[in-house]
Enzyme design. Sequence first.
Site, mmCIF file in Angstrom:
data_model
loop_
_atom_site.group_PDB
_atom_site.id
_atom_site.type_symbol
_atom_site.label_atom_id
_atom_site.label_comp_id
_atom_site.label_asym_id
_atom_site.label_seq_id
_atom_site.Cartn_x
_atom_site.Cartn_y
_atom_site.Cartn_z
ATOM 1 N N GLU A 54 49.431 34.709 102.265
ATOM 2 C CA GLU A 54 48.100 34.235 101.715
ATOM 3 C C GLU A 54 47.951 32.898 101.901
ATOM 4 O O GLU A 54 48.453 32.035 100.987
ATOM 5 C CB GLU A 54 48.005 34.819 100.534
ATOM 6 N N TYR A 114 39.213 32.670 94.998
ATOM 7 C CA TYR A 114 40.211 32.046 94.086
ATOM 8 C C TYR A 114 41.345 33.181 93.725
ATOM 9 O O TYR A 114 40.938 34.284 93.353
ATOM 10 C CB TYR A 114 39.545 31.482 93.022
#
Length: 410
Positions: free
Chosen positions: A408, A187
């Site tokens: 990303e 995360y």
Amino acid sequence: MPFVGSSSLVYPTVNLPFDCTWPQAVSLLPIHPMAHSAVSQVSVAVPVGGDSSIRRSVFKPHTLSFCGTLWAPVLTLDLSTKNARSKYGYTICMSVQQANAPKVSVSPLQLEVAKEPPLNTFKPKEPYTATIVSVERLVGPKAPGEVCHVVIDHGGNVPYWEGQSYGVIPPGENPKKPGSPHNVRLYSIASTRYGDSFDGRTASFCVRRALYYDPETGKEDPSKIGVCSNFLCNAKPGDKVQITGPSGKIMLLPEDDPNATHIMIATGTGIAPFRGYLRRMFMESVPKYKFGGLAWLFLGVANSDSLLYDIEFSKYLRDHPDNFRYDTALSREQKNKKGGKMYVQDKIEEYSDKIFKLLDGGAHIYFCGLKGMMPGIQGTLKRVAEERGESWEEKLSQLKKNKQWHVEVY
């Protein structure tokens, strides 16, 4: 909500009338007289059917300096999904703020000393046990799906830099490897290295609850829910969470030039690292980092109720109009120039001339979100480059060589 300072102060939860408007709500809130020069933090129950702005994301409780005295919240509401809505149709909105908040001092400043980012301090075989501080629903009732802001306390033992990620190991047994723990889920961290409390002890996640629906019946299949996202969204203050990392060097914020331009493109929870960037640029008072450049954020979500951290970003726009631009693409509410749904790549095309000029001038560009976002964005950039008589392949190669290109996706 108790605060610690030169005197004892308790802010009670305020139950507002169901037809109360947002300005009326603010006028009814108890504001401590010492908070005139800083942000006031209160807990307030507000009706779901009111002004849409009160259903969007909000600032978290944190340490603040009021007239030279530090005030820090020591109690956090339980805002897990099960408790976020009362039987009367109310939702909980935390941390209503005054509009003229100054920058907030941070500590410990030793977090600025490291020359290289911390990497893999804790590994999957020996994770760190952190503690859940709070879980807060970020989206309104008309958002498709649920997104939560999760704050964890790592006690200052797992330092990180903006743009890095933590791994989370959900509790339970890996069904594919009986007797073994679940695999690590990564995360992106949605806070600066100082965390939402500005003391270097916490980190935040922006988590979308993963649910699965049977394509034939259209009903939710509880046997296929996202193990980790549901664990985090259902967590309560005090629950323990196993974390690894930090990891990642691709999305680090270059700070060697405080006057640089940063173009940030996110879809959904891909907003996480950019929230950290912007808090560092515009919210925190960091002695060695004074941002004087341009930060331009593009955020693509489904509708207004799906906007994440919108109150924070809108505040930066008001307070720093020369250093911040903020554009949203709402696919279910806006139309692109061809009459179709407005996606983030359409917004990029709308401002393509300006974006290309900034890139030619050395701007950094970042992309974060679902992997499926990139083909559309790449296609748009390639088309725009060709219209300008440029080769996108050559331009992209140069951007990567200059370390201006940061991606990303997941």
